[in-house]
Design a protein around this motif. Structure first.
Motif, PDB file in Angstrom:
ATOM      1  N   THR A  22       9.272 -37.337  16.556  1.00 59.81           N
ATOM      2  CA  THR A  22       9.804 -38.661  16.910  1.00 59.81           C
ATOM      3  C   THR A  22      10.827 -38.543  18.025  1.00 59.81           C
ATOM      4  O   THR A  22      10.851 -39.347  18.965  1.00 59.81           O
ATOM      5  N   THR A  23      11.658 -37.505  17.936  1.00 65.69           N
ATOM      6  CA  THR A  23      12.661 -37.275  18.981  1.00 65.69           C
ATOM      7  C   THR A  23      11.993 -36.891  20.291  1.00 65.69           C
ATOM      8  O   THR A  23      12.355 -37.407  21.367  1.00 65.69           O
ATOM      9  N   ALA A  24      10.991 -36.015  20.234  1.00 69.59           N
ATOM     10  CA  ALA A  24      10.283 -35.602  21.460  1.00 69.59           C
ATOM     11  C   ALA A  24       9.668 -36.811  22.163  1.00 69.59           C
ATOM     12  O   ALA A  24       9.842 -37.009  23.377  1.00 69.59           O
ATOM     13  N   ILE A  25       8.964 -37.641  21.397  1.00 73.32           N
ATOM     14  CA  ILE A  25       8.262 -38.799  21.974  1.00 73.32           C
ATOM     15  C   ILE A  25       9.247 -39.802  22.577  1.00 73.32           C
ATOM     16  O   ILE A  25       9.082 -40.262  23.713  1.00 73.32           O
ATOM     17  N   ASN A  26      10.266 -40.135  21.828  1.00 73.72           N
ATOM     18  CA  ASN A  26      11.160 -41.210  22.274  1.00 73.72           C
ATOM     19  C   ASN A  26      12.164 -40.750  23.318  1.00 73.72           C
ATOM     20  O   ASN A  26      12.514 -41.520  24.223  1.00 73.72           O
ATOM     21  N   THR A 216      25.485 -39.552  19.737  1.00 73.67           N
ATOM     22  CA  THR A 216      24.487 -40.500  19.238  1.00 73.67           C
ATOM     23  C   THR A 216      23.977 -40.088  17.864  1.00 73.67           C
ATOM     24  O   THR A 216      23.602 -38.937  17.653  1.00 73.67           O
ATOM     25  N   LEU A 217      23.950 -41.039  16.944  1.00 71.56           N
ATOM     26  CA  LEU A 217      23.319 -40.839  15.632  1.00 71.56           C
ATOM     27  C   LEU A 217      22.015 -41.631  15.623  1.00 71.56           C
ATOM     28  O   LEU A 217      21.990 -42.802  15.983  1.00 71.56           O
ATOM     29  N   ILE A 218      20.915 -40.966  15.227  1.00 72.25           N
ATOM     30  CA  ILE A 218      19.630 -41.668  15.143  1.00 72.25           C
ATOM     31  C   ILE A 218      19.498 -42.237  13.725  1.00 72.25           C
ATOM     32  O   ILE A 218      19.443 -41.488  12.749  1.00 72.25           O
ATOM     33  N   PRO A 219      19.471 -43.556  13.580  1.00 73.56           N
ATOM     34  CA  PRO A 219      19.466 -44.145  12.234  1.00 73.56           C
ATOM     35  C   PRO A 219      18.084 -44.099  11.583  1.00 73.56           C
ATOM     36  O   PRO A 219      17.060 -43.994  12.265  1.00 73.56           O
ATOM     37  N   ARG A 220      18.073 -44.164  10.261  1.00 74.86           N
ATOM     38  CA  ARG A 220      16.808 -44.451   9.568  1.00 74.86           C
ATOM     39  C   ARG A 220      16.368 -45.835   9.998  1.00 74.86           C
ATOM     40  O   ARG A 220      17.158 -46.777   9.971  1.00 74.86           O
ATOM     41  N   ASN A 221      15.097 -45.969  10.384  1.00 74.13           N
ATOM     42  CA  ASN A 221      14.680 -47.237  10.977  1.00 74.13           C
ATOM     43  C   ASN A 221      13.190 -47.445  10.743  1.00 74.13           C
ATOM     44  O   ASN A 221      12.374 -46.614  11.126  1.00 74.13           O
ATOM     45  N   VAL A 222      12.858 -48.546  10.112  1.00 77.83           N
ATOM     46  CA  VAL A 222      11.456 -48.823   9.762  1.00 77.83           C
ATOM     47  C   VAL A 222      10.594 -48.936  11.016  1.00 77.83           C
ATOM     48  O   VAL A 222       9.463 -48.432  11.063  1.00 77.83           O
ATOM     49  N   ARG A 223      11.111 -49.561  12.059  1.00 82.72           N
ATOM     50  CA  ARG A 223      10.314 -49.764  13.272  1.00 82.72           C
ATOM     51  C   ARG A 223       9.961 -48.427  13.936  1.00 82.72           C
ATOM     52  O   ARG A 223       8.865 -48.256  14.456  1.00 82.72           O
ATOM     53  N   VAL A 224      10.897 -47.483  13.895  1.00 79.20           N
ATOM     54  CA  VAL A 224      10.629 -46.150  14.441  1.00 79.20           C
ATOM     55  C   VAL A 224       9.530 -45.457  13.632  1.00 79.20           C
ATOM     56  O   VAL A 224       8.650 -44.793  14.183  1.00 79.20           O
ATOM     57  N   SER A 225       9.558 -45.641  12.310  1.00 76.96           N
ATOM     58  CA  SER A 225       8.543 -45.038  11.434  1.00 76.96           C
ATOM     59  C   SER A 225       7.165 -45.670  11.657  1.00 76.96           C
ATOM     60  O   SER A 225       6.141 -44.990  11.553  1.00 76.96           O
ATOM     61  N   GLU A 226       7.140 -46.954  11.947  1.00 77.14           N
ATOM     62  CA  GLU A 226       5.861 -47.668  12.131  1.00 77.14           C
ATOM     63  C   GLU A 226       5.178 -47.322  13.457  1.00 77.14           C
ATOM     64  O   GLU A 226       3.952 -47.285  13.545  1.00 77.14           O
ATOM     65  N   ALA A 227       5.976 -47.087  14.477  1.00 83.30           N
ATOM     66  CA  ALA A 227       5.457 -46.987  15.846  1.00 83.30           C
ATOM     67  C   ALA A 227       4.298 -45.988  16.022  1.00 83.30           C
ATOM     68  O   ALA A 227       3.298 -46.321  16.669  1.00 83.30           O
ATOM     69  N   PRO A 228       4.369 -44.754  15.446  1.00 80.47           N
ATOM     70  CA  PRO A 228       3.277 -43.793  15.680  1.00 80.47           C
ATOM     71  C   PRO A 228       1.914 -44.283  15.212  1.00 80.47           C
ATOM     72  O   PRO A 228       0.889 -43.939  15.815  1.00 80.47           O
ATOM     73  N   SER A 229       1.886 -45.103  14.163  1.00 74.52           N
ATOM     74  CA  SER A 229       0.588 -45.588  13.667  1.00 74.52           C
ATOM     75  C   SER A 229      -0.067 -46.546  14.666  1.00 74.52           C
ATOM     76  O   SER A 229      -1.266 -46.801  14.596  1.00 74.52           O
ATOM     77  N   TYR A 230       0.717 -47.043  15.623  1.00 71.95           N
ATOM     78  CA  TYR A 230       0.181 -47.881  16.700  1.00 71.95           C
ATOM     79  C   TYR A 230      -0.030 -47.086  17.987  1.00 71.95           C
ATOM     80  O   TYR A 230      -0.370 -47.657  19.022  1.00 71.95           O
ATOM     81  N   GLY A 231       0.198 -45.762  17.897  1.00 78.54           N
ATOM     82  CA  GLY A 231       0.025 -44.905  19.076  1.00 78.54           C
ATOM     83  C   GLY A 231       1.027 -45.201  20.172  1.00 78.54           C
ATOM     84  O   GLY A 231       0.750 -45.048  21.353  1.00 78.54           O
ATOM     85  N   LYS A 232       2.244 -45.624  19.756  1.00 85.28           N
ATOM     86  CA  LYS A 232       3.265 -45.989  20.740  1.00 85.28           C
ATOM     87  C   LYS A 232       4.607 -45.345  20.383  1.00 85.28           C
ATOM     88  O   LYS A 232       4.936 -45.217  19.202  1.00 85.28           O
ATOM     89  N   PRO A 233       5.403 -44.990  21.394  1.00 83.45           N
ATOM     90  CA  PRO A 233       6.802 -44.632  21.126  1.00 83.45           C
ATOM     91  C   PRO A 233       7.525 -45.866  20.597  1.00 83.45           C
ATOM     92  O   PRO A 233       7.150 -46.999  20.935  1.00 83.45           O
ATOM     93  N   ALA A 234       8.547 -45.662  19.788  1.00 87.03           N
ATOM     94  CA  ALA A 234       9.323 -46.788  19.261  1.00 87.03           C
ATOM     95  C   ALA A 234       9.885 -47.644  20.392  1.00 87.03           C
ATOM     96  O   ALA A 234       9.965 -48.869  20.293  1.00 87.03           O
ATOM     97  N   ILE A 235      10.243 -46.993  21.503  1.00 85.93           N
ATOM     98  CA  ILE A 235      10.840 -47.708  22.627  1.00 85.93           C
ATOM     99  C   ILE A 235       9.869 -48.723  23.232  1.00 85.93           C
ATOM    100  O   ILE A 235      10.280 -49.760  23.743  1.00 85.93           O
ATOM    101  N   LEU A 236       8.569 -48.447  23.149  1.00 86.63           N
ATOM    102  CA  LEU A 236       7.570 -49.424  23.589  1.00 86.63           C
ATOM    103  C   LEU A 236       7.232 -50.414  22.483  1.00 86.63           C
ATOM    104  O   LEU A 236       6.968 -51.583  22.739  1.00 86.63           O
ATOM    105  N   TYR A 237       7.220 -49.920  21.258  1.00 86.47           N
ATOM    106  CA  TYR A 237       6.822 -50.736  20.113  1.00 86.47           C
ATOM    107  C   TYR A 237       7.859 -51.826  19.825  1.00 86.47           C
ATOM    108  O   TYR A 237       7.520 -52.983  19.583  1.00 86.47           O
ATOM    109  N   ASP A 238       9.142 -51.444  19.871  1.00 83.39           N
ATOM    110  CA  ASP A 238      10.212 -52.424  19.638  1.00 83.39           C
ATOM    111  C   ASP A 238      11.478 -51.924  20.314  1.00 83.39           C
ATOM    112  O   ASP A 238      12.276 -51.200  19.720  1.00 83.39           O
TER     113      ASP A 238
END
Length: 264
Positions: A22-26, A216-238
């Motif tokens: 997740t860190t690598a992608i985002n 920077t602290l990376i929070p637990r975040n549902v949107r970040v967890s969801e993003a890979p299932s859409y084949g998108k980085p979280a930054i694109l997803y939300d």
């Protein structure tokens, strides 16, 4: 090492589930968004970074396996992603066999370093190496090829114990195969402000490692967890979610550290 034409950062932790991919992608997406030309090399046979960037398994004709065994270079293996300026050398299950294939070769630790010294690789300003969750020959190759290591660390009870093992591994690599390797930084992931233990882990890690730990602290975040299932980085997803904003802040810190290093 002023005058380098690119910067190779290994994202490593021998523990799984800490937010490495997740860190690598985002982080890569955030760097690409500000105009850097970025390459991810997916070194995990599970291929989660490739899937998380929307690379269908059927399109992975050539992969990091081909790069490691010298059958193809970066020019042939790197694929464009949906993110402008961001490319990935995808992973396939073939990587499971790479260790056996190269283990008897005298340059087995330097296969990736050789592959990333090509003119095609040097054209990227940042190359992020997403490692498997173990210290094997793939991770060793990544550390031998890299300038620095970025360590995602989950805010949980055993975090410091695992971190000390990883730092010892980095020291071992520095002594034996890559004297220039350093710690780019430690990023605390899956932080939950409501959890007293998480805050205690943050305090402990910062007490022990000081400036090596990103602000920077990376929070637990549902949107970040969801993003890979859409084949998108979280930054694109939300883009507006807390996780995406944190990764943008992290990219800013990474660049700031690189500027300080070059100015030193």
């Amino acid at each position: 090492m002023a005058g380098e034409r690119n910067r190779i950062i290994t994202i490593a932790n021998q523990k799984g589930g800490v937010g490495k991919t997740t860190t690598a992608i985002n982080l890569a997406t955030a760097l690409a968004a500000i105009g850097e030309r970025v390459l991810i090399v997916d070194l995990d046979p599970q291929g989660n970074a490739s899937t998380g960037l929307g690379i269908d398994r059927r399109n992975r004709k050539l992969s990091s396996y081909d790069l490691m065994v010298g059958e193809a270079g970066v020019a042939e293996t790197a694929l464009e992603t949906a993110v402008p300026n961001l490319f990935i050398v995808p992973s396939t299950m073939d990587l499971l066999g790479v260790e056996m294939e190269i283990s008897q070769q005298s340059d087995r630790v330097f296969k990736l370093k050789k592959a990333l010294s090509s003119s095609e690789a040097v054209s990227f300003s940042y190359i992020l190496l997403d490692c498997p969750p173990s210290f094997n020959l793939l991770t060793m190759n990544a550390m031998a090829a890299a300038h620095s290591v970025l360590v995602p660390l989950q805010c949980e009870f055993f975090a410091l114990e695992g971190l000390s093992q990883l730092l010892e591994t980095v020291n071992q690599v520095r002594r034996t195969v890559n004297p220039q390797l350093d710690i780019q930084g430690i990023v605390l992931t899956m932080f939950d402000a409501r959890n007293n233990l998480a805050q205690q882990v943050v305090n402990d890690v910062r007490t022990h490692l000081g400036e090596k730990v990103y602000h920077t602290l990376i929070p637990r975040n549902v949107r970040v967890s969801e993003a890979p299932s859409y084949g998108k980085p979280a930054i694109l997803y939300d883009l507006k979610c807390a996780g995406s904003q944190a990764y943008l802040q992290l990219a800013s810190e990474v660049i700031q550290r690189e500027r300080q290093r070059l100015a030193a």
